[in-house]
Design a protein around this motif. Structure first.
Motif, PDB file in Angstrom:
ATOM      1  N   ALA A   1      -6.989  -2.045  -9.257  1.00  0.00           N
ATOM      2  CA  ALA A   1      -7.158  -2.422  -7.858  1.00  0.00           C
ATOM      3  C   ALA A   1      -7.448  -1.226  -6.963  1.00  0.00           C
ATOM      4  CB  ALA A   1      -5.910  -3.157  -7.352  1.00  0.00           C
ATOM      5  N   ARG A   2      -7.013  -0.030  -7.345  1.00  0.00           N
ATOM      6  CA  ARG A   2      -7.127   1.081  -6.405  1.00  0.00           C
ATOM      7  C   ARG A   2      -7.425   2.420  -7.033  1.00  0.00           C
ATOM      8  NH1 ARG A   2      -2.663   3.372  -2.220  1.00  0.00           N
ATOM      9  NH2 ARG A   2      -2.410   4.762  -4.006  1.00  0.00           N
TER      10      ARG A   2
ATOM     11  N   ASP B   1      -8.263  -7.217  -6.703  1.00  0.00           N
ATOM     12  CA  ASP B   1      -6.850  -6.849  -6.548  1.00  0.00           C
ATOM     13  C   ASP B   1      -5.995  -8.074  -6.861  1.00  0.00           C
ATOM     14  OD1 ASP B   1      -4.321  -6.024  -5.597  1.00  0.00           O
ATOM     15  OD2 ASP B   1      -5.238  -4.727  -4.087  1.00  0.00           O
TER      16      ASP B   1
ATOM     17  N   LYS C   1       3.160   2.687 -14.078  1.00  0.00           N
ATOM     18  CA  LYS C   1       1.949   3.398 -13.633  1.00  0.00           C
ATOM     19  C   LYS C   1       1.680   4.581 -14.562  1.00  0.00           C
ATOM     20  CE  LYS C   1      -1.204   4.301 -10.368  1.00  0.00           C
ATOM     21  NZ  LYS C   1      -2.141   3.338  -9.790  1.00  0.00           N
TER      22      LYS C   1
ATOM     23  N   ARG D   1       2.283   1.740  -3.389  1.00  0.00           N
ATOM     24  CA  ARG D   1       1.297   2.273  -4.321  1.00  0.00           C
ATOM     25  C   ARG D   1       1.105   3.780  -4.109  1.00  0.00           C
ATOM     26  NH1 ARG D   1      -3.365  -2.533  -4.243  1.00  0.00           N
ATOM     27  NH2 ARG D   1      -2.202  -3.990  -5.579  1.00  0.00           N
TER      28      ARG D   1
ATOM     29  N   ASP E   1      -0.996  -1.019  -8.984  1.00  0.00           N
ATOM     30  CA  ASP E   1      -2.160  -1.687  -8.401  1.00  0.00           C
ATOM     31  C   ASP E   1      -2.940  -2.458  -9.468  1.00  0.00           C
ATOM     32  OD1 ASP E   1      -2.612   0.930  -9.416  1.00  0.00           O
ATOM     33  OD2 ASP E   1      -4.580   0.997  -8.454  1.00  0.00           O
TER      34      ASP E   1
ATOM     35  N   GLU F   1       0.827  -1.213   0.000  1.00  0.00           N
ATOM     36  CA  GLU F   1       0.000   0.000   0.000  1.00  0.00           C
ATOM     37  C   GLU F   1       0.858   1.259   0.000  1.00  0.00           C
ATOM     38  OE1 GLU F   1      -3.172   0.420  -0.740  1.00  0.00           O
ATOM     39  OE2 GLU F   1      -3.074  -1.731  -1.077  1.00  0.00           O
TER      40      GLU F   1
END
Lengths: 688, 688
Positions: B219-220, B262, B137, B87, B273, B84
């Motif tokens: 996922a996020r 996820d 990303k 990320r 993510d 986390e």
């Protein structure tokens, strides 16, 4: 105790899993009498069962028992654990495995072990089917620390220090490597100085580069350390020795003078707490010196049965051969596990339509996929036979009443070479397997990436592979007659110069079967022998012999060079090839011997094809060399490639059996994609 | 705007770092007028500086500016961060880089971009010097999602959807891959069904295997998704199209009907993510369809300028070529970074005494170490030239007023092939580098293991390498005349059958320089030409031509087989070799062209040696093939190996300059061992 030892070591052939007459195998010395064989719950194809039997070896029953009794939930670590959580889980899992009997089998019977060092390698092998942090954590404590106390200590060390090892009351660490020296152990800077006034040993790190590093258990769990350093007695250094040093007290605080650090995150092995150790004039009683090969008497004089620091040093290092065998064994498991995952996935995963087919094509049906997986599977079978031989040999020499120095050095050489070859193969193969599973292969839950990261370090720990292969070449050049283990460039050149033509391959024991097959092949024409085992063996033997002989000639021609380093260095790639081709021959011969012992016709037929695939893959990889040295015609080189493709096609229908035969229970694979609803992976189907 | 674009694209040669007349390079369109060139603080050797200049290419000034302005602290992620935390750090770092001007350069000028897609690849390249989670990303959001809106959408999509991409107000994701289909995009199961009653599109996952997976940002962080699915209009499917679907609301909650999962931990890219997406009859307005190549008119009829679902599909996929170029570019950086770390370490790390030397031997002085690192460095230089050409070509075709379909397909083929070759090399090379640093290489703080894990996925995402190489072969067999991109086994066999002898290599543009060199070589005898560039080129050209021609013959001979899959499959390894040898030639030619443009004699001399080392390494690797096909004598095969060793010795003194020339600033390496007190790594010294 005697009875137990016999029960473990006597069965030469393993019991088939479904045989009701399977012998009882003690899990540990202590559990020996009460232990019962629990039947495996795996359902295997006849081929899978037969291949397991054929590759079982002396310790087959032990493996079979563990496969049926070790719980799958001990085998897989949740990849989401933090480093601290992973460390907790790892040490707890080592303790759980100890309760199941894995840990103490290699120790002397005097302290409750089985005195079975081969068996301890098999324990390591079986834990390596699970999380490798557990394997390495266990290996550092029982194998390296406990092994040092056992091999380098005497009875009084065993009595005092082994019981808390076996019970895991005191976790041990193995403090050899320093920032300044890794491969070059003889040059370690840590000092162990005898103080005659107090009869103590003063352990000290004189420079920043003397700091011990990468030491498993140093960061958190170690209470004790087996510390390597230069022993100085009465102002004279006697070379590297090992002393036991308490590094943490019962509350886990560093002992006075000991500074402990944490190496933090690594490429893998998240659960192993590697760290650093620095000693500031730390004092321990003289009895803490592991003095089997050299120590200090009551008058404060240095005493040793072995004359010469170098000879003593290599004798001491030689006792560590088990660690290298274990790393090779562990790497072998890692390859078999990765190939099991990737092949099982390839047997269910489909992609792309093909004309005239109802379903999309199974990955396993693509030639390119077959070429990725099947030669690798063949190689793992080859390695399995070679590793089994090595483990058996370790125990044979351990049991022998008279010590044979040449045999010991040959084993050390073979262990070093196998470690290098098998770990290289494991790293390459796990990566192939991860890619063969596409994006799924990259997800931690599918079991390949954690394995890849964990096994990675096998290439450089317990001996850097490049250095180990050079030691193998040196062993070959000296015919194991000289002291083993030093990467001494001048010595390598001199050994080459002294080598007499033709002795090379004969330095290792000649196998009658191999001789017979090679001789038979020589009588046939090239056209007939592409599948002929004798031809494969002859090619391997000849390659090794020629490479080594020309290496010796090359070194001899420069033996009088002033710059002996340059003489060695210019030939270094040749040195490495000599070692590699030697190991290839050793591995092929082990495979051939293994087949010879197999009596089941259908299983034997598959093993023969695997062996041919292994041999031809090696010949193809060296195709340039064989042609350049007039060992193979252009036509034959092309035929080898075609034959490899044919063999892939022939073995394809047996893929599942081949996987089962590698001996990794499906339940231990820890691969989510293999246990998920097949509908997720199969387009157009509805959920189960 | 016009001025800005010119300023970016006009300088053909980069400014030397120390040139006070260096042109100002706009970091972004917006920052263009105000941006100033900040001088680099690196101190380079003349060779390092010269090599950077020689490899700079069209976008050299952009790279030089970023090297001197991007802060090192944005480049390295703390390996101890939890998933986390990683990320969080990753998305924040992408935002910080956006503030520095990295992100929007590839977008149309109408929305504030530079309309410079080549430049956007260079932005990707420069971020790839740092943490690859940030690169990926950023690449998913700006490159894949933003790129899909740009290339597959029309002006009204640009106006509505690109501003929140460029500002990162709405993070986008790229929902192509499903559990059931990865490589086979044409068979995706997700449906996008037009509902004429409401004029909406209904996005739906009809099976478990239709679940989107491995989707970056799912996922996020993703608010939007570019969803690939089968477009169904009035009951008729028109093949794969892309629709924009909001997947989270402003509070980050999944939108109704959207299920987000996820993927958890992966082999690397901890900060990305990745996750799953399932759609349960999710409705979006018709305008959300990216309809540049096919859409639905106001009467609810399907309309497209391109006839044929397959042709339309491949035209749409073709617009994604930038993604593959970027992955290749990123992998190139990863190799150069790993080689920079390992070589710099080898230039300070010593191990083992040697007779007649005061210090222990530097790792870089061992022949085996040279053979690990120097041919790999030579290959990265080759790749750099080839990647630069590919990026330049992308922008040239983008700028061209008339679209050349064959040129476009050739670029797509080259991008696919380079991606496969460069990512394969990166994975292998980073591993070699990690092992070349021993135990230190395994410590995360030294920068190699995280890189290794992150770059790993490059082998299978944005096209699986094995599939991509097959597409390259298909492109060669059809001379880029047919639709590109489908792994259609029947089509491959038919293409082989139709191919006319000899056309193969000529299908790609002939370079006059290459022709001249090859012709000159043909006039000389074998003995004279081992270092001759013309001989290298002739060997590469001939290998490619022969492999491709024999492949075509082989396919032709089975063109009438009922089982066209078997016909293709039996030749699959041959198909892959055809692609690989083609790419080897492309890469060598790019290297040769690059040298031709270099006017600095000393730099050119080093580049010539590197190019020879690259060429001979490839020839040595295929030594078996060359001899089996009578292209090389046994004596010459041996001479090639000897020459490689000689070249390693000649290049050894230039090691530092070679590393600097690869263009990775030392401050960006993020390798603790290179910045720690040297006393830690140098035995016998006292702390600084």
């Amino acid at each position: 105790m005697t009875e137990t030892t016999q029960a473990t070591s006597s069965p030469q052939a393993p019991a088939p899993p479904s045989d009701p007459a399977a012998p009882e195998v003690p899990m540990t010395a202590a559990a020996g009498e009460g232990a019962t064989t629990v039947r495996t719950t795996e359902e295997l194809t006849p081929l899978g069962e037969g291949l397991r039997r054929a590759t079982a070896g002396r310790y087959g029953p032990v493996r079979e028992l563990m496969r049926s009794t070790l719980p799958a939930d001990l085998m897989v670590r949740d990849p989401a654990l933090s480093m601290e959580e992973a460390r907790d889980w790892t040490v707890q899992t080592v303790r759980s495995l100890l309760e199941l009997g894995l840990g103490g089998t290699g120790f002397p019977t005097s302290v409750g072990g089985l005195d079975d060092v081969g068996r301890s390698c098999v324990d390591f092998e079986m834990t390596a089917h699970g999380d490798l942090s557990v394997t390495v954590k266990s290996g550092v404590h029982f194998g390296l620390y406990g092994g040092a106390v056992t091999s380098l200590g005497t009875d009084r060390h065993h009595e005092e220090f082994l019981p808390p090892v076996i019970s895991m009351e005191q976790i041990g660490s193995y403090a050899m490597t320093e920032f300044g020296h890794g491969s070059d152990v003889a040059s370690l800077e840590t000092t162990i100085t005898h103080d005659p006034r107090t009869d103590e040993l003063v352990v000290h790190s004189p420079t920043p580069s003397a700091t011990k590093t990468y030491i498993g258990a140093a960061a958190r769990d170690a209470r004790m350390a087996a510390v390597y350093g230069q022993l100085v007695v009465d102002g004279v250094s006697h070379g590297v020795h090992v002393v036991l040093v308490p590094v943490r007290d019962e509350q886990g605080r560093p002992m006075p003078g000991v500074t402990l650090g944490d190496n933090g995150h690594k490429g893998g092995l998240l659960g192993v707490d590697n760290g650093t150790m620095t000693f500031d004039h730390v004092r321990v009683p003289r009895r803490m010196l592991l003095d089997r090969y050299g120590g200090i008497d009551d008058e404060g004089r240095y005493v040793s049965d072995i004359e010469g620091d170098s000879k003593r040093f290599f004798t001491m290092l030689g006792t560590l051969v088990r660690g290298r065998i274990c790393v090779g064994v562990g790497a072998g498991v890692a390859s078999r596990k990765a190939l099991s995952i990737a092949t099982r996935y390839a047997l269910r995963r489909r992609q792309f339509d093909a004309p005239g087919r109802d379903d999309e094509v199974l990955l396993m049906d693509y030639r390119a996929h077959q070429r990725k997986l099947l030669p690798a599977i063949a190689t793992t079978y080859a390695h399995t036979f070679a590793l089994n031989e090595c483990v058996d040999r370790l125990q044979e020499l351990h049991e022998a009443s008279e010590k044979d120095q040449v045999a010991q050095r040959e084993l050390e050489t073979r262990a070093a070479g196998l470690k290098a070859v098998v770990t290289r193969f494991a790293n390459d193969t796990i990566q192939v397997c991860r890619e063969a599973c596409g994006g799924a292969g990259y997800m931690a839950e599918n079991g390949l990436t954690v394995l890849r990261g964990d096994a990675d370090v096998f290439a450089t720990f317990e001996g850097d592979n490049t250095v180990l292969l050079q030691l193998v070449a040196k062993g070959l050049l000296t015919g194991y007659q000289e002291m083993w283990g030093d990467l001494d460039t001048r010595g390598m050149v001199a050994a080459g110069a002294r080598m007499i033509g033709g002795q090379v391959v004969e330095a290792t024991a000649v196998r009658p079967l191999v001789n017979r097959l090679v001789a038979a092949a020589a009588r046939r024409s090239e056209d007939e022998t592409l599948l002929d085992r004798g031809w494969h063996l002859a090619m391997f033997v000849d390659r090794e012999k020629h490479v080594l002989q020309t290496l010796a000639n090359r070194l001899r021609s420069r033996a009088k060079d002033e710059d002996s380093f340059a003489a060695f260095n210019d030939a270094q790639d040749h040195v490495l090839m000599a070692a590699r081709t030697h190991m290839d021959r050793i591995v092929l011969e082990a495979f051939v011997e293994g087949i010879e012992a197999c009596e089941d016709g259908e299983v034997r037929d598959v093993l023969e094809r695997l062996c041919t695939l292994y041999a031809l893959t090696s010949i193809e990889a060296d195709s340039g060399w064989f042609q350049a040295h007039n060992r193979m015609s252009a036509a034959r080189a092309k035929a080898v490639t075609a034959q490899i493709n044919t063999l892939c096609g022939e073995l394809r229908p047996h893929a599942l059996g081949l996987v089962e035969g590698m001996g990794v229970p499906e339940a231990w694979l820890g691969s989510a994609m293999l246990s998920q609803d097949p509908a997720r992976w199969t387009p157009g189907t509805t959920p189960a």
